[in-house]
Motif scaffolding. Structure first.
Motif, PDB file in Angstrom:
ATOM      1  N   ARG A 273     -13.995  15.470  -6.120  1.00  0.00           N
ATOM      2  CA  ARG A 273     -12.994  16.641  -5.448  1.00  0.00           C
ATOM      3  C   ARG A 273     -13.256  16.528  -4.068  1.00  0.00           C
ATOM      4  O   ARG A 273     -14.363  16.840  -3.437  1.00  0.00           O
ATOM      5  CB  ARG A 273     -13.401  17.906  -6.146  1.00  0.00           C
ATOM      6  CG  ARG A 273     -13.327  17.997  -7.776  1.00  0.00           C
ATOM      7  CD  ARG A 273     -13.877  19.287  -8.446  1.00  0.00           C
ATOM      8  NE  ARG A 273     -14.798  19.891  -8.061  1.00  0.00           N
ATOM      9  CZ  ARG A 273     -15.300  20.908  -8.700  1.00  0.00           C
ATOM     10  NH1 ARG A 273     -14.649  21.563  -9.604  1.00  0.00           N
ATOM     11  NH2 ARG A 273     -16.597  21.263  -8.446  1.00  0.00           N
ATOM     12  N   GLU A 285     -22.170  24.398  -6.468  1.00  0.00           N
ATOM     13  CA  GLU A 285     -20.791  24.323  -6.860  1.00  0.00           C
ATOM     14  C   GLU A 285     -20.360  23.223  -7.784  1.00  0.00           C
ATOM     15  O   GLU A 285     -19.443  23.044  -8.319  1.00  0.00           O
ATOM     16  CB  GLU A 285     -19.579  24.310  -5.524  1.00  0.00           C
ATOM     17  CG  GLU A 285     -19.836  25.808  -5.137  1.00  0.00           C
ATOM     18  CD  GLU A 285     -19.299  25.690  -3.448  1.00  0.00           C
ATOM     19  OE1 GLU A 285     -19.092  26.741  -2.906  1.00  0.00           O
ATOM     20  OE2 GLU A 285     -18.877  24.650  -2.974  1.00  0.00           O
TER      21      GLU A 285
ATOM     22  N   PRO D  46     -14.660  27.906  -5.384  1.00  0.00           N
ATOM     23  CA  PRO D  46     -14.382  26.694  -5.358  1.00  0.00           C
ATOM     24  C   PRO D  46     -15.039  25.771  -6.414  1.00  0.00           C
ATOM     25  O   PRO D  46     -14.383  24.493  -6.415  1.00  0.00           O
ATOM     26  CB  PRO D  46     -14.732  26.233  -3.911  1.00  0.00           C
ATOM     27  CG  PRO D  46     -15.729  27.504  -3.467  1.00  0.00           C
ATOM     28  CD  PRO D  46     -15.378  28.685  -4.454  1.00  0.00           C
ATOM     29  N   HIS D  47     -16.021  26.112  -6.979  1.00  0.00           N
ATOM     30  CA  HIS D  47     -16.561  25.462  -8.154  1.00  0.00           C
ATOM     31  C   HIS D  47     -15.708  25.182  -9.128  1.00  0.00           C
ATOM     32  O   HIS D  47     -15.636  24.059 -10.228  1.00  0.00           O
ATOM     33  CB  HIS D  47     -17.827  26.075  -8.708  1.00  0.00           C
ATOM     34  CG  HIS D  47     -17.613  27.109  -9.572  1.00  0.00           C
ATOM     35  ND1 HIS D  47     -17.511  28.424  -9.132  1.00  0.00           N
ATOM     36  CD2 HIS D  47     -17.538  27.314 -10.931  1.00  0.00           C
ATOM     37  CE1 HIS D  47     -17.045  29.157  -9.941  1.00  0.00           C
ATOM     38  NE2 HIS D  47     -17.212  28.346 -11.304  1.00  0.00           N
ATOM     39  N   LEU D  48     -14.561  25.770  -9.023  1.00  0.00           N
ATOM     40  CA  LEU D  48     -13.363  25.590 -10.086  1.00  0.00           C
ATOM     41  C   LEU D  48     -12.053  24.670  -9.738  1.00  0.00           C
ATOM     42  O   LEU D  48     -11.376  24.663 -10.535  1.00  0.00           O
ATOM     43  CB  LEU D  48     -12.812  26.903 -10.606  1.00  0.00           C
ATOM     44  CG  LEU D  48     -13.684  27.757 -11.480  1.00  0.00           C
ATOM     45  CD1 LEU D  48     -13.193  29.160 -11.550  1.00  0.00           C
ATOM     46  CD2 LEU D  48     -14.178  27.072 -12.940  1.00  0.00           C
ATOM     47  N   ASN D  49     -12.515  24.214  -8.494  1.00  0.00           N
ATOM     48  CA  ASN D  49     -11.273  23.019  -8.264  1.00  0.00           C
ATOM     49  C   ASN D  49     -11.273  22.115  -9.217  1.00  0.00           C
ATOM     50  O   ASN D  49     -11.926  21.658  -9.808  1.00  0.00           O
ATOM     51  CB  ASN D  49     -11.752  22.586  -6.692  1.00  0.00           C
ATOM     52  CG  ASN D  49     -11.354  23.195  -5.239  1.00  0.00           C
ATOM     53  OD1 ASN D  49     -10.381  23.733  -5.502  1.00  0.00           O
ATOM     54  ND2 ASN D  49     -12.235  22.942  -4.544  1.00  0.00           N
ATOM     55  N   LEU D  51     -10.351  22.554 -11.982  1.00  0.00           N
ATOM     56  CA  LEU D  51     -10.166  23.227 -13.360  1.00  0.00           C
ATOM     57  C   LEU D  51      -9.139  24.216 -13.703  1.00  0.00           C
ATOM     58  O   LEU D  51      -9.271  24.949 -14.750  1.00  0.00           O
ATOM     59  CB  LEU D  51     -11.629  23.453 -13.502  1.00  0.00           C
ATOM     60  CG  LEU D  51     -12.458  22.512 -13.624  1.00  0.00           C
ATOM     61  CD1 LEU D  51     -14.090  22.899 -13.580  1.00  0.00           C
ATOM     62  CD2 LEU D  51     -12.287  21.296 -14.876  1.00  0.00           C
TER      63      LEU D  51
END
Lengths: 345, 345, 345, 345
Positions: A273, A285, D46-49, D51
């Motif tokens: 990413r 993250e 941002p850890h869900l980029n 997703l």
């Protein structure tokens, strides 16, 4: 499929189990250990109560050949050198998470690992499994050398600019930071809580055995690269690796253009990413996930770029990438059983 | 002597109090705060019960001029710019722990701090207080700019090779790591425990306001140096800074020779400790003390040196060095009230 | 005076050194170790560079009798049982930080420690050194048993209400929490960073060897007390103990009255700090210091009191209290060399 | 099914998203926030980029009634009191993670929460959702009050012995420990890293709003119980709760018999794991999972039992149990989308 995990009582092994026990194409996990035998797996890992009724089995190559389709070696250095050759020309596919099979030159292995290397013909047959860069060879591998944790973050962080020859090939400096779980489950003065907590410590200065692995991979992308500077630091945390990378540009460019290059380069890589301009990833993250997150920025004042790549060392840096390679080797979708969110916070 | 601490409720202020309240030449500490007034100091800091019966006083320049011999400013950016000029030509010596007076050029300050700078004549009168490098000027200072935490570690780590012109002046790369207390006592999303714990995070990439301070100091040691690459990382710990420094050698040398040079360079510096060959300091080893520990090693393969300098950011990086300068400014032994062991573990 | 430290390479030993090397009445520290010999102390503890040029000496009772006035034993269980008897009737005063000499009954020791006990006549001669409760006997001791870390916090927290017989003698429940340094410097699976970090763990449930020590001391204050409930929890931190104590009141009273009682009880105890109504201490507030901070509150709904006592386990829980006793035994002011502020934050 | 999450930018909300976005019966998640609107969810997280491509929506009851089948309220106290009543007699099922609807008596709520309560008829209609104890009512609930984190661990730890009337009903003492994430995502002095790290702190002594919730639930199991003693401690960790419970037995029994009782009591509860004799769970062993692990031991000396129950406060203590209840309410298998292993280490 039936899979075996050798070294199931280590941190890499138990992380493999966490993923493989939920993998839709895995029918059975067989767990091997050289240190414990015929004891319940939950005795070592009570967090798996209700989730595992496995007993640890002794290592027995003939039994493995009969019962296992793919064998994961999550073992200390030296074990795979002994074990892997016994599976050559068998039907068992080997995924080796140790460093024994990653370097192509025996002498380089022996210089950096300070132990005897396997025969060079075995090394030649082993495919280096950095999933994003080597998918075709991985798909056909019988013997796979799963990359080290630091090399994974570093090579993914550098590959686009190295391949495009945008950087001075002598300028690469990598300052790496890691959590303690990378040192394995064995107790030692260096992993004692009171020594690690509230502390940052540099170790193996100029001597880390992952250096030649990174150099070999970068050289394959751009053969004018022959060395890097690389150091590792132990952080007061359990999981996570950050590679902060400094390189000199050979010509002027912008952060925006480089981000475009990275997005393009990794457009078919679901686990990489790329962050937006002015955003950088932190290790948290990607915690517990197989992602590698990358941010970068041009420094006009100095003509350098700072590239930051983060992974979870036990996931994309070990067990996660091993399963990603398992998927590729067996024709499954690369993300099968692996595409879950990081734990946050 | 009577000393005053402005900003006594911050982390820098309370660390100053810890040292000064035990200093043999300090008869009285007066504590000032703009946020709280006439409340007991122990209300903010119950760990000081029995050790302090101070009440916080409002900031009043005329009162200070009457009652204080030396005034420490442990204040956020911008406060000293307003306060310091009012003490010019008074009998009060000022030791400013903020960044307001460290840069000699107004424009540089305004570019990096993004706020208005004090008049340049004030800047000219301020002495930069890196104790080890500037002892004579410090001894005569009335207005002292106490160095930043990152500059202290970085400049001490680089000074000998920079001054001796042993390194490529464009090659300096500094990868810095810091504990959270450096961000001050105010709560913010970035200091929330759940965001910092089990995490490493890079911040202010290429933009940290300590960059020009380091460049100015290195330029003073060797005027061919005009820029460095510098990044900062937030670690999951409270105290401690490590600067990992990468520089290219201009000619071949050995670790041993460089260690000799460092030992010689710092032979009159009781707070700088040079490690032996193959030893590197960790931040824990200076925790709570005023030491700066330095280790280094030549990498023959790359022609670079790795230099590691560690400090406690609240001590040698702030309050400790401020008291060291206080000692020098007042003709006391440099180590007075400061030469205690790190807390370990 | 000349002091010796046996077990100088442990956490208790190095903390003793931190205090004693700055103690105004200590002329010389001699450091003994059974595991290392004739190596510089700084090899084990590089944080002491410049602060110590000691070499570790082998344990030699005759040499000690000649050269040492007071000998501190910071040793694992069993060592003092062997060593202490050899100093009976010598001029050397012994301060034993281990648990070997704390219990008055041999059988109780053997039941809880599961090892052989020293002769009962030695036990009889040993003075239990909870400084605040036993000052007269300590002043005359030749052989001193320094209290355990949990007993120190627990007994200080309970003494006033136990002595005044304000509580139901069968109602005492102590829920204790400790940092990892209490487990010593040896590496083990239980002290591995990855196992301790982000974890709370109960251990030795109902079986901690400090239980009979607490019961013996409480019984001495009020002989109707014969047992307590006591459990210990390992926290993800290095230093600090909190004892949360629950007891039932035998008659109605108020928090205010109890605080008055505590303040009165400890009015001559410079290291015990009683918090105000509605304030409770946290472990951080005594970090690195010899204080024991106590807060309490009546719960009208349940007729119970919650008492919270915190100490630094290596200071008031070990080395700090040992030096406090050293002061008392030698006629120095109790606070000599010990009255410094906690490190905060 | 279509689900909505109100309070999606809090820790409870993002944990709900982690689970629900992988839930096989959830077709769509709609994310609501009062603080942010029409911004991408990945801006906060941002850890869900990759997703999540959700944008945060404003709270609009009419829109929710149209688009949502089940609405999760992961909101601060007071919000649900306003919002829930608007969904009475609608087709939307409400799962409220706040404390607003858990207590049956308005006056008790107002006494402990110190804010206005919703109408009592709303309280009467709300089903208390401790999944293991109340499955039939939960299955039929339209308005569900999801239990608090401390009550979940405490009640599950006590239920078998309370229901069987094996313990003195006035003897219950609960010493609870929690990670910081329970305090939510807002920055405050109490959640500052430097204040929490290397620290244990008791808070809300005798005053925690979860006390009446626990008492109400225990009273429902055994109406002779009317009060407990309960305290909470903040630990230096992000996730995890441990309740250490002390109770007096009314008649002699053995650890073995009690473990049998617990195993029997929870034989249909897939998320409750009872440990073997002499084994106790630690918080790490349920990290990131929906399990509640329980260990216990009789203390013959004191006639008490120590019971230890651990959960992940964001999972079984909040979002996990909410989804477990969602499953029960909708006729799905209780474990659907929830039965994954803890992250270890």
């Amino acid at each position: 499929m039936k899979v075996g995990i050798v070294g199931a009582t280590g941190y890499g092994g138990v992380e493999l189990y966490r993923i493989l026990s939920n993998h839709p194409h895995v029918d059975e996990c067989i767990l091997y250990s050289s240190s414990e035998m015929d004891v319940p797996y939950t005795q070592s890992f009570p967090h798996l109560n209700n989730l595992s009724d496995h007993r640890l089995k002794n290592i027995d190559v003939e039994e493995m050949k009969k019962n296992v389709d793919v064998l994961f070696l999550a073992t200390p250095p030296g074990v795979s050198s002994k074990l892997s050759p016994q599976f050559i020309n068998s039907d068992v596919k080997i995924i080796d998470l140790s460093g024994d099979l990653r370097l192509k030159q025996k002498s380089v292995y022996e210089q950096w690992y300070k132990r005897e290397c396997v025969e060079e013909e075995i090394l030649e047959g082993a495919v280096y499994g950095l999933s994003e860069l080597n998918k075709v060879d991985i798909a056909n591998a019988q013997l796979l050398a799963n990359p080290g944790c630091f090399p994974t973050a570093t090579i993914l962080g550098l590959a686009p600019v190295v391949k495009q020859k945008l950087i001075d090939e002598k300028s690469i400096i990598v300052d790496a930071k890691t959590g303690v779980s990378g040192a394995g489950r064995n107790a030692s003065p260096g992993t004692h809580y009171s020594e690690v907590n509230e502390n940052v410590k540099i170790y193996k200065v100029h001597e880390h055995q992952h250096i030649p692995e990174i150099e070999q991979a970068l050289h394959n992308l751009n053969d004018s690269i022959s060395f890097i500077s690389f150091n590792t630091h132990l952080m007061p945390m359990t999981r996570g690796i950050m590679a902060t990378i400094y390189v000199s540009l050979t010509e002027t460019t912008t952060t925006e253009k480089l981000l475009d290059l990275y997005n393009e380069f990794y457009s078919n890589s679901p686990f990489v990413r790329i962050r937006k301009d002015n955003e950088f990833p932190s290790t948290r993250e990607v915690y517990g996930s197989n992602f590698c997150d990358i941010g970068l920025k041009v420094d006009e004042r100095t003509g350098r770029i700072t590239i930051v790549a983060v992974i979870d060392n036990l996931m994309k840096g070990a067990a996660g990438q091993a399963v990603q390679n398992f998927n590729i080797m067996n024709g499954f979708e690369e993300t099968t059983g692996l595409y879950f969110a990081p734990i946050y916070p």
